[in-house]
Scaffold this active site. Sequence first.
Site, short mmCIF file in Angstrom:
data_model
loop_
_atom_site.label_atom_id
_atom_site.label_comp_id
_atom_site.label_asym_id
_atom_site.label_seq_id
_atom_site.Cartn_x
_atom_site.Cartn_y
_atom_site.Cartn_z
N HIS A 13 -10.03 -6.21 -2.26
CA HIS A 13 -11.26 -6.66 -2.07
C HIS A 13 -12.06 -5.58 -2.23
CE1 HIS A 13 -8.57 -7.84 1.80
NE2 HIS A 13 -7.78 -7.11 1.57
N GLU A 47 0.92 -1.49 -0.66
CA GLU A 47 -0.11 -0.63 -0.13
C GLU A 47 0.95 1.28 0.08
OE1 GLU A 47 -3.10 -0.55 2.86
OE2 GLU A 47 -3.89 -2.41 1.72
N GLU A 68 -5.61 -10.76 -1.28
CA GLU A 68 -6.65 -10.73 -0.37
C GLU A 68 -8.56 -10.83 -1.12
OE1 GLU A 68 -5.76 -8.16 2.12
OE2 GLU A 68 -3.34 -8.12 1.43
N ASN A 126 3.01 -5.33 -2.71
CA ASN A 126 0.76 -5.86 -2.15
C ASN A 126 0.42 -4.86 -1.85
OD1 ASN A 126 -1.20 -7.86 -1.85
ND2 ASN A 126 -1.12 -7.69 0.32
N ASP A 176 -11.98 -10.90 -1.51
CA ASP A 176 -13.01 -10.47 -0.17
C ASP A 176 -14.56 -9.96 -1.35
OD1 ASP A 176 -12.83 -8.25 0.51
OD2 ASP A 176 -12.53 -9.36 3.06
C1 XIL Z 1 -6.64 -6.47 8.80
C2 XIL Z 1 -7.22 -7.75 9.46
O1 XIL Z 1 -7.73 -8.31 8.64
C3 XIL Z 1 -7.66 -7.31 10.26
O2 XIL Z 1 -8.11 -7.96 11.36
C4 XIL Z 1 -6.82 -5.84 11.32
O3 XIL Z 1 -7.66 -5.40 12.27
C5 XIL Z 1 -6.37 -4.70 10.43
O4 XIL Z 1 -6.07 -5.71 8.82
N1 XIL Z 1 -5.50 -4.62 3.73
C6 XIL Z 1 -4.39 -5.76 3.98
C7 XIL Z 1 -4.52 -6.83 5.91
O5 XIL Z 1 -2.95 -5.58 3.30
O6 XIL Z 1 -3.74 -6.59 6.33
C8 XIL Z 1 -5.57 -6.27 6.33
O7 XIL Z 1 -5.93 -6.90 7.40
C9 XIL Z 1 -6.82 -6.19 5.19
C10 XIL Z 1 -6.74 -4.34 4.61
#
Ligand code: XIL
Length: 349
Positions: free
Chosen positions: A230, A153, A260, A194, A262
């Site tokens: 996401h 990020e 990641e 990432n 979802d």
């Molecule tokens: C999130 C976790 O899922 C949570 O449990 C935590 O409180 C905050 O971070 N992108 C990422 C992850 O790369 O590390 C993040 O994970 C979600 C967004």
Amino acid sequence: MFLRAVVMAASLAATLAGALPAAADTLRTLAESAGIRIGTAANVDALDTDAAYARLLAREFDLLTAENAMKFSVVQPERGRFDFTQADALVEFAEAHAMQVNGHVLVWHQQLPDWLTQGQFSRDELAAILREHIRTLVTRYRGRVASWDVAAEAVDEDGRLRETFWSRGIGPDYLALAFRWTHEADPQAHLRYNDYGGEGGGVKSDGIYDLVAGLRRKGAPIHGVGLQMHASLKDAPRASEVRINMKRLAALGLQTHISEMDVMLSLPASRADLRAQAALYRDMLQACLAVPQCRSFSTWGASDRYSWIPEFFPGRGAALLFDTDLQPKPAYRGIRKVLGASAASARRH
Ligand code: XIL
């Protein structure tokens, strides 16, 4: 004539048998035949307390990313005091079930401990802290953690380098340095950048491309890019653009990963939304399978029982492949079908 009909019927049956996964097939057995890794973020507390969840992970996935267990604030809660309790538990679970581990994450501007963000460190001190953090963590798991999200990020929504704790404190070369230090600690590990919101086309995707192209040009040891994915139903990249983006990254010599995924839904989730969610998962997996350099497909959690979405996006959830009772959702069946078809065609070739 009769014989030909019999042969045709037999070959149709074989095709169907190949295309439809047998009941015993899991995501991981199918993914293995299809030639990619299928992963999930793992909740280490739940691995310890919820045996059914642990069994589900071991049965369906062959790649684990620590959801939180390897983040800076967890691993180094006080300066110079490292706590590997959770990270060890994750790596041991993965090894016990022949799963690969993706280490997450070495340099990121979130989940940093207060001693770090509140401390008044000079550039050299901060660089030394980061170097020591990376060296200690990566050395501990050398040969056991196959890949690392070295940096995450670092690109802003406008495509420029994001101004963060690290960029302010060390300067823009903190990224190249982090890749170098990680590589020094484990020369065999696959090192990834990432990010989110740059999966398809657009300004941010171009910014990520320019960043990783620049790192490659400078000779930084970067080997892959994780596209987080996401998504929501209204706000998802087009699969065709994701494929094009993966191809241009591949042309730089980089592997890609859906790292990641979802798909958050409004709660309670309707059947129509669950079906649309399944279609989106299928499309993104298909995009990955269509690009040889796309090597893994991971979701950010396995079951809605432990997803981060309801906490971070109130009113939304139901984002993953298994529901809160750990039962498979349409998205699971969609993913399984796509993997099954790809595994069958891989076997035919
Ligand atoms: C999130 C976790 O899922 C949570 O449990 C935590 O409180 C905050 O971070 N992108 C990422 C992850 O790369 O590390 C993040 O994970 C979600 C967004």
